[in-house]
Design a protein around this motif. Sequence first.
Motif, PDB file in Angstrom:
ATOM      1  N   GLY A 114     -68.035 108.705 -76.337  1.00  0.00           N
ATOM      2  CA  GLY A 114     -69.194 109.716 -77.595  1.00  0.00           C
ATOM      3  C   GLY A 114     -68.279 111.157 -77.434  1.00  0.00           C
TER       4      GLY A 114
ATOM      5  N   CYS B  69     -71.267 112.680 -85.552  1.00  0.00           N
ATOM      6  CA  CYS B  69     -71.639 111.649 -85.229  1.00  0.00           C
ATOM      7  C   CYS B  69     -72.252 111.651 -84.048  1.00  0.00           C
ATOM      8  CB  CYS B  69     -70.360 110.865 -84.970  1.00  0.00           C
ATOM      9  SG  CYS B  69     -68.982 110.864 -86.463  1.00  0.00           S
TER      10      CYS B  69
ATOM     11  N   ILE C  92     -75.656 109.177 -83.653  1.00  0.00           N
ATOM     12  CA  ILE C  92     -75.495 108.308 -82.238  1.00  0.00           C
ATOM     13  C   ILE C  92     -77.001 107.908 -81.476  1.00  0.00           C
ATOM     14  CG2 ILE C  92     -74.700 107.407 -79.747  1.00  0.00           C
ATOM     15  CD1 ILE C  92     -71.632 107.458 -81.721  1.00  0.00           C
TER      16      ILE C  92
ATOM     17  N   LEU D 116     -70.803 103.902 -79.773  1.00  0.00           N
ATOM     18  CA  LEU D 116     -70.687 103.525 -80.783  1.00  0.00           C
ATOM     19  C   LEU D 116     -69.604 103.977 -81.961  1.00  0.00           C
ATOM     20  CD1 LEU D 116     -74.876 103.675 -81.505  1.00  0.00           C
ATOM     21  CD2 LEU D 116     -73.209 101.044 -81.314  1.00  0.00           C
TER      22      LEU D 116
ATOM     23  N   ALA E 233     -77.312 103.202 -85.833  1.00  0.00           N
ATOM     24  CA  ALA E 233     -76.313 104.485 -86.247  1.00  0.00           C
ATOM     25  C   ALA E 233     -75.888 103.793 -87.945  1.00  0.00           C
ATOM     26  CB  ALA E 233     -75.439 104.835 -85.590  1.00  0.00           C
TER      27      ALA E 233
END
Length: 307
Positions: A202, A209, A213, A248, A272
């Motif tokens: 991630g 973001c 997440i 994600l 999310a």
Amino acid sequence: MGWVIDPRRLRVLRAVADHRTVTAAAAALYLTPSAVSQQLAALEHETGHALLTRSGRGVRLTAAGEILLTHAHAVLAQLERAEAELAAYAGGAAGEVTVAAFATGIAEVLAPALQLLGGPHPDIRVRVRDAEGDESLPMVLDGEADLAVAVEYRGAPREDDLRLWRVPLYAEPFDAVLPAAHPLGLGAVVELAELADSDWIGPYPGNPCHDVIQLACELAGFQPRLAHSSDDFRAVVALAGAGAGVALVPRSALRGMELKGTVVRPVAGPAATRRVFAAVRRGAEAHPLIRPVLDALARAAGGLPTD
């Protein structure tokens, strides 16, 4: 009462409040730290109150400083409105507008907005600056940009922030990106809690973001074990395809991307979501250069989901 406050010094006070250090405020205002200190000292002399106090390596506003800051927001917003009305009076729908936006926001709404803007407003020139979702709002507040396309994140200015005027644009879910051999890839949707024991890929902390997440995983009852970090979602997807972990990713970021070695699944239940909005300095929303850009952004986002 014999004193008059110089509005320029109110801008300095707000910059110090935003950046928490004199040095950072000076950089944002393109001034020297000594010039900022002189402006603040003059403002304290004008008001007769101490406005700042030391806090660790930075500074914070005193109670008097907080009171003055609230009025500073109102005064500076009114000055923005005055500039907008004078520009409208002068027929000022010609000139340049600087827009700071993150990459996917540029692709999703800003580029289409430029096409919509070109016909009815050929004399408005838009200069685009690529900026992560948490970078664009400070650029607007510091005067480096006129308008931001930004993302909600923990620590972002609230909707009722007196410094900014906002227009919601769209909201999109994050989908789960799994290695092709992952057992959860066989289902139609993924329960986020079932990924609690997986290695994760991630964005770095500080990226909006990352915050989205983290919050989604916390609501699912776990802290994701971040094994690999990248702010480039193409790299994130490539690592997932190599079996390095799960991720994600915002749905629009996956559009047109090479997904070799992965499966993509929606996430079940509350998941999310990336909420995107446009923001300008409060008072500037009616400026004849800025208003058409805001309207074009809203039109470009019209077909996109808002929840």
